[in-house]
Design an enzyme around this catalytic site. Structure first.
Site, PDB file in Angstrom:
ATOM      1  N   CYS A   5       6.864  -8.243  22.298  1.00  0.00           N
ATOM      2  CA  CYS A   5       5.749  -7.924  23.185  1.00  0.00           C
ATOM      3  C   CYS A   5       4.465  -8.417  22.530  1.00  0.00           C
ATOM      4  CB  CYS A   5       5.677  -6.426  23.480  1.00  0.00           C
ATOM      5  SG  CYS A   5       5.568  -5.365  22.028  1.00  0.00           S
ATOM      6  N   LEU A  48      16.886  -5.032  16.252  1.00  0.00           N
ATOM      7  CA  LEU A  48      18.267  -4.604  16.116  1.00  0.00           C
ATOM      8  C   LEU A  48      18.889  -5.559  15.110  1.00  0.00           C
ATOM      9  CD1 LEU A  48      20.693  -2.862  17.028  1.00  0.00           C
ATOM     10  CD2 LEU A  48      21.147  -4.610  18.746  1.00  0.00           C
ATOM     11  N   SER A  49      19.268  -5.069  13.946  1.00  0.00           N
ATOM     12  CA  SER A  49      19.762  -5.921  12.867  1.00  0.00           C
ATOM     13  C   SER A  49      21.177  -6.402  13.149  1.00  0.00           C
ATOM     14  CB  SER A  49      19.750  -5.160  11.539  1.00  0.00           C
ATOM     15  OG  SER A  49      18.445  -4.773  11.218  1.00  0.00           O
ATOM     16  N   ASP A  97      18.061 -16.850  11.478  1.00  0.00           N
ATOM     17  CA  ASP A  97      17.803 -17.887  12.471  1.00  0.00           C
ATOM     18  C   ASP A  97      16.336 -17.864  12.906  1.00  0.00           C
ATOM     19  OD1 ASP A  97      18.177 -15.461  13.862  1.00  0.00           O
ATOM     20  OD2 ASP A  97      19.382 -16.355  15.450  1.00  0.00           O
TER      21      ASP A  97
END
Length: 163
Positions: A5, A48-49, A97
């Protein structure tokens, strides 16, 4: 699933606003959060890992410190892109990434989108040019919603963060 966001332009309550935006999408990333505030941009992130559990904190910056990114998704060809960037002299601090993505954008600009294979929604702030690049994958798997509110460009992974 993660959540991004943010908004352009200065507000006295930037930190409060971005914290409220991030709270609205907390369910998308319960593992951690982060934000980046400057005079003309505010970026927020809920994580979120999944991979690079220790080093994938966002917002993240490019190797030269010019670009700042918040990113939701997965870049499937990031290992190949990383090898290409390393061959051109770019070194990495993480195995994420996200770091590959921000440096691919630093290296190739908008043409980086032609190199990406994956599902993604991201926002990249260019500090030198004072510009924001907002993109999502070509199939819309990772949505990015946006609006103009009181002269500010506002974006998020979910509409309720904008509201």
């Amino acid at each position: 699933m993660c959540g991004i966001c943010g908004f352009t332009g200065y507000r006295q309550d930037q930190k409060t606003v971005i914290e409220r935006m991030m709270k609205a999408i907390e369910h998308r990333g319960p593992d951690s959060e982060g934000f980046f505030c400057r005079e003309k941009i505010t970026l927020g992130f809920r994580r979120l890992s999944i991979i690079d559990l220790e080093d994938g904190q966002q917002p993240m910056e490019s190797a030269d410190g010019n670009l700042h990114i918040v990113f939701n998704g997965e870049i499937y060809d990031y290992k190949e892109l990383r090898a290409e960037l390393e061959a051109s002299g770019i070194s990495f601090c993480t195995h994420s990434d996200t770091e590959v993505l921000v440096n691919t954008i630093q290296q190739y600009g908008e043409k980086a989108l032609d190199k990406l294979r994956g599902m993604f929604g991201f926002a990249v702030w260019n500090e030198k040019e004072q510009t924001l690049m907002l993109a999502r994958d070509f199939f819309g798997i990772k949505p990015v919603y946006y609006a103009e509110i009181d002269g500010h460009f506002v974006f998020a992974s979910e509409i309720k963060s904008i509201l």
